[in-house]
Design a protein around this motif. Sequence first.
Motif, PDB file in Angstrom:
ATOM      1  N   ASP A   1       0.832  -1.196   0.000  1.00  7.39           N
ATOM      2  CA  ASP A   1       0.000   0.000   0.000  1.00  7.39           C
ATOM      3  C   ASP A   1       0.870   1.251   0.000  1.00  7.39           C
ATOM      4  OD1 ASP A   1       0.968   0.091   2.586  1.00  7.39           O
ATOM      5  OD2 ASP A   1      -0.975  -0.158   3.557  1.00  7.39           O
ATOM      6  N   GLU A   2       0.234   2.406  -0.137  1.00  5.44           N
ATOM      7  CA  GLU A   2       0.971   3.667  -0.216  1.00  5.44           C
ATOM      8  C   GLU A   2       1.772   3.947   1.049  1.00  5.44           C
ATOM      9  OE1 GLU A   2      -1.458   6.973  -1.420  1.00  5.44           O
ATOM     10  OE2 GLU A   2      -2.413   5.798  -2.995  1.00  5.44           O
ATOM     11  N   ALA A   3       1.239   3.586   2.201  1.00  5.10           N
ATOM     12  CA  ALA A   3       1.939   3.824   3.468  1.00  5.10           C
ATOM     13  C   ALA A   3       3.237   3.023   3.531  1.00  5.10           C
ATOM     14  CB  ALA A   3       1.040   3.480   4.644  1.00  5.10           C
TER      15      ALA A   3
ATOM     16  N   THR B   1      11.674  -1.608  -0.425  1.00  2.70           N
ATOM     17  CA  THR B   1      10.307  -1.987  -0.785  1.00  2.70           C
ATOM     18  C   THR B   1      10.223  -3.487  -1.034  1.00  2.70           C
ATOM     19  OG1 THR B   1       9.890   0.187  -1.745  1.00  2.70           O
ATOM     20  CG2 THR B   1       8.428  -1.576  -2.438  1.00  2.70           C
TER      21      THR B   1
ATOM     22  N   THR C   1      15.187   2.721  -2.172  1.00  2.00           N
ATOM     23  CA  THR C   1      13.721   2.602  -2.066  1.00  2.00           C
ATOM     24  C   THR C   1      13.273   1.273  -2.661  1.00  2.00           C
ATOM     25  OG1 THR C   1      13.407   5.000  -2.134  1.00  2.00           O
ATOM     26  CG2 THR C   1      11.509   3.634  -2.717  1.00  2.00           C
TER      27      THR C   1
ATOM     28  N   ILE D   1       5.021   1.994   0.955  1.00  2.00           N
ATOM     29  CA  ILE D   1       5.965   2.577  -0.006  1.00  2.00           C
ATOM     30  C   ILE D   1       6.556   3.868   0.551  1.00  2.00           C
ATOM     31  CG2 ILE D   1       6.164   3.587  -2.318  1.00  2.00           C
ATOM     32  CD1 ILE D   1       4.055   1.469  -3.202  1.00  2.00           C
ATOM     33  N   ALA D   2       5.729   4.659   1.214  1.00  4.53           N
ATOM     34  CA  ALA D   2       6.231   5.884   1.848  1.00  4.53           C
ATOM     35  C   ALA D   2       7.232   5.542   2.953  1.00  4.53           C
ATOM     36  CB  ALA D   2       5.074   6.702   2.407  1.00  4.53           C
TER      37      ALA D   2
ATOM     38  N   THR E   1      10.466   4.599   1.322  1.00  3.66           N
ATOM     39  CA  THR E   1      11.102   5.802   0.780  1.00  3.66           C
ATOM     40  C   THR E   1      11.763   6.621   1.883  1.00  3.66           C
ATOM     41  OG1 THR E   1       9.491   5.869  -1.021  1.00  3.66           O
ATOM     42  CG2 THR E   1      10.712   7.896  -0.585  1.00  3.66           C
TER      43      THR E   1
END
Length: 134
Positions: free
Chosen positions: A3-5, A78, A74, A7-8, A11
């Motif tokens: 999910d986006e969280a 990931t 990243t 990946i953030a 990063t």
Amino acid sequence: MLDEAAIALATGAASNVIAYVAQGRVDAIRSRISGIFRRGGASREDEALRILADDAAALSQRRINQTEATIRWTGLLTAALAAYPDVRPDMEALAAAVPSSKTVNIGSQHNHGSGTFVGGDNYGTIRPGDQGLR
């Protein structure tokens, strides 16, 4: 698929890896990298540490820039998070780490006369018992 969280998170952790490397503090981040990639086995851990050393050398020699290195890390982080979700707490700690800058003061001291001087060059004679008084 992460999910986006997640990946953030990867990063942010990658940005901190590169911040440490850019400050010349590779040793300070090495154990965290080992802890994250150890779950993939010894070969995966060794590969991550090799990439860390390679990126440190490449950044210092300006063969890559910080953005390129951050993108690489990243991707690595990931992939680790996708393969081993239990690394999340370690990655959160890495993302939250504050790579404080190391301050180095460079100066020069030049001492003249007789006597013992600490922290600089000594010129003249030093005789036992001589207090420099005449």
